[in-house]
Design a protein around this motif. Sequence first.
Motif, PDB file in Angstrom:
ATOM      1  N   TRP A 265       8.569  18.275   1.784  1.00 50.65           N
ATOM      2  CA  TRP A 265       7.140  18.414   2.051  1.00 50.65           C
ATOM      3  C   TRP A 265       6.395  17.096   1.852  1.00 50.65           C
ATOM      4  O   TRP A 265       5.489  16.766   2.610  1.00 50.65           O
ATOM      5  N   ALA A 266       6.799  16.317   0.844  1.00 50.12           N
ATOM      6  CA  ALA A 266       6.146  15.039   0.583  1.00 50.12           C
ATOM      7  C   ALA A 266       7.089  14.159  -0.224  1.00 50.12           C
ATOM      8  O   ALA A 266       8.003  14.639  -0.899  1.00 50.12           O
ATOM      9  N   ALA A 267       6.852  12.847  -0.146  1.00 44.45           N
ATOM     10  CA  ALA A 267       7.613  11.879  -0.925  1.00 44.45           C
ATOM     11  C   ALA A 267       6.637  10.908  -1.576  1.00 44.45           C
ATOM     12  O   ALA A 267       5.690  10.451  -0.933  1.00 44.45           O
ATOM     13  N   LEU A 268       6.864  10.638  -2.861  1.00 44.49           N
ATOM     14  CA  LEU A 268       6.017   9.713  -3.595  1.00 44.49           C
ATOM     15  C   LEU A 268       6.763   8.394  -3.771  1.00 44.49           C
ATOM     16  O   LEU A 268       7.809   8.342  -4.419  1.00 44.49           O
ATOM     17  N   ALA A 269       6.240   7.332  -3.154  1.00 43.21           N
ATOM     18  CA  ALA A 269       6.797   5.994  -3.311  1.00 43.21           C
ATOM     19  C   ALA A 269       6.027   5.286  -4.411  1.00 43.21           C
ATOM     20  O   ALA A 269       4.813   5.111  -4.318  1.00 43.21           O
ATOM     21  N   LEU A 270       6.734   4.922  -5.477  1.00 42.10           N
ATOM     22  CA  LEU A 270       6.097   4.359  -6.669  1.00 42.10           C
ATOM     23  C   LEU A 270       6.222   2.842  -6.700  1.00 42.10           C
ATOM     24  O   LEU A 270       7.237   2.279  -6.296  1.00 42.10           O
ATOM     25  N   ARG A 271       5.184   2.193  -7.207  1.00 45.78           N
ATOM     26  CA  ARG A 271       5.242   0.763  -7.482  1.00 45.78           C
ATOM     27  C   ARG A 271       5.035   0.579  -8.976  1.00 45.78           C
ATOM     28  O   ARG A 271       3.991   0.955  -9.523  1.00 45.78           O
ATOM     29  N   VAL A 272       6.041   0.025  -9.637  1.00 44.42           N
ATOM     30  CA  VAL A 272       6.044  -0.090 -11.103  1.00 44.42           C
ATOM     31  C   VAL A 272       6.017  -1.555 -11.493  1.00 44.42           C
ATOM     32  O   VAL A 272       6.770  -2.376 -10.960  1.00 44.42           O
ATOM     33  N   GLU A 273       5.129  -1.883 -12.415  1.00 44.78           N
ATOM     34  CA  GLU A 273       5.062  -3.241 -12.975  1.00 44.78           C
ATOM     35  C   GLU A 273       4.863  -3.133 -14.475  1.00 44.78           C
ATOM     36  O   GLU A 273       3.992  -2.379 -14.937  1.00 44.78           O
ATOM     37  N   GLY A 274       5.671  -3.861 -15.217  1.00 46.60           N
ATOM     38  CA  GLY A 274       5.521  -3.870 -16.669  1.00 46.60           C
ATOM     39  C   GLY A 274       5.690  -2.503 -17.303  1.00 46.60           C
ATOM     40  O   GLY A 274       5.044  -2.208 -18.319  1.00 46.60           O
ATOM     41  N   HIS A 279       0.695   1.731  -8.617  1.00 51.09           N
ATOM     42  CA  HIS A 279       0.302   2.372  -7.356  1.00 51.09           C
ATOM     43  C   HIS A 279       1.369   3.382  -6.966  1.00 51.09           C
ATOM     44  O   HIS A 279       2.556   3.174  -7.211  1.00 51.09           O
ATOM     45  N   TYR A 280       0.938   4.500  -6.379  1.00 49.74           N
ATOM     46  CA  TYR A 280       1.909   5.361  -5.699  1.00 49.74           C
ATOM     47  C   TYR A 280       1.290   5.944  -4.446  1.00 49.74           C
ATOM     48  O   TYR A 280       0.092   6.185  -4.370  1.00 49.74           O
ATOM     49  N   ASP A 281       2.151   6.095  -3.470  1.00 47.45           N
ATOM     50  CA  ASP A 281       1.739   6.537  -2.141  1.00 47.45           C
ATOM     51  C   ASP A 281       2.403   7.866  -1.849  1.00 47.45           C
ATOM     52  O   ASP A 281       3.630   7.994  -1.963  1.00 47.45           O
ATOM     53  N   VAL A 282       1.612   8.886  -1.489  1.00 49.86           N
ATOM     54  CA  VAL A 282       2.138  10.209  -1.178  1.00 49.86           C
ATOM     55  C   VAL A 282       2.296  10.314   0.331  1.00 49.86           C
ATOM     56  O   VAL A 282       1.314  10.393   1.070  1.00 49.86           O
ATOM     57  N   VAL A 283       3.531  10.289   0.788  1.00 48.12           N
ATOM     58  CA  VAL A 283       3.833  10.368   2.219  1.00 48.12           C
ATOM     59  C   VAL A 283       4.039  11.829   2.587  1.00 48.12           C
ATOM     60  O   VAL A 283       4.973  12.473   2.096  1.00 48.12           O
ATOM     61  N   ALA A 284       3.158  12.370   3.431  1.00 50.99           N
ATOM     62  CA  ALA A 284       3.272  13.769   3.839  1.00 50.99           C
ATOM     63  C   ALA A 284       3.084  13.955   5.333  1.00 50.99           C
ATOM     64  O   ALA A 284       3.318  15.052   5.844  1.00 50.99           O
TER      65      ALA A 284
END
Length: 296
Positions: A265-274, A279-284
């Motif tokens: 249904w959706a995918a969360l692409a995470l950006r991790v620093e420290g 940031h995270y982007d919910v692709v639906a």
Amino acid sequence: MDSSADLTAVDSSADRTAVFHRERPHLLAVAFRVLGSDADAQDVVQEAWIRYARADLGEVRNVPAWLTTVVTRLCLDVLRRAREDPQEPADLPLGPAEGAEGPEEVALLAGELTEAFTVVLDELTPPQRVALVLHDGFGVPFAEVAHVLGTTTDAAKKLASRARGRVRRPADAPGPGTGEARRVAEAFLRAAQEGDVESLVLLLDPDVTRTADPQALPPGAAQRVTGAPAVIRETRALRDRARRARTATIDGRPGIAVRSEEGLWAALALRVEGGRIVHYDVVADPRRLALLHVEP
């Protein structure tokens, strides 16, 4: 694009309304990805509706593609006015978009596009942004991208290639390893499922941003949310949905996948620093989801 929706006959005002209502979330997703602004995306899609309602569609074979063309060209006008670039035409003629000529290789990973959206997208020229978002973000063939931009297919490919070069340039500081990102993804999902506010505070950067396709949001919700308090409030409100989520590898990067009875249904692409999510982007959007390689 879904071939079943490509050749849409529009014979009445009721048909037009139904087609636009079906395509509206996708059009909002495209406009937001190009412009980066909820308000501007809403304005562009509203203007597209006005043009669509008045247009003679007798010669249009592919209504969804025509709507995408209109929205994208309106986005170009917005970007060019904002940049006050006198070297580029302010308007391009609106015409029927041709159907896809065949599948094109999508060279940019979804995680890299998310990085581009938050870090360097503003540095791209309007045509580069359009080429990157349409082709690498939504799988639009370069022939259609060229039609939108009023250029050749080869030129559209070069625009996307230059945009990727900016997106993939080395960062000033090395990014986190996969192990750290996976640990953060697992902890974030666990905290979301349990409604653990204290853990969410520790896992989210104070200035974290969340972007999302409209298909993932309640009606009227913002496609961009900024700041840990706002993201935490939303995460707690969506706790039931989080219970259907699992950590996953999304195009080779740690992320989160949310499934329904029908499938992904959706995918969360995470950006991790420290050690924190910045940031995270919910692709639906189905057309974006179809481009992702998601593994449990």
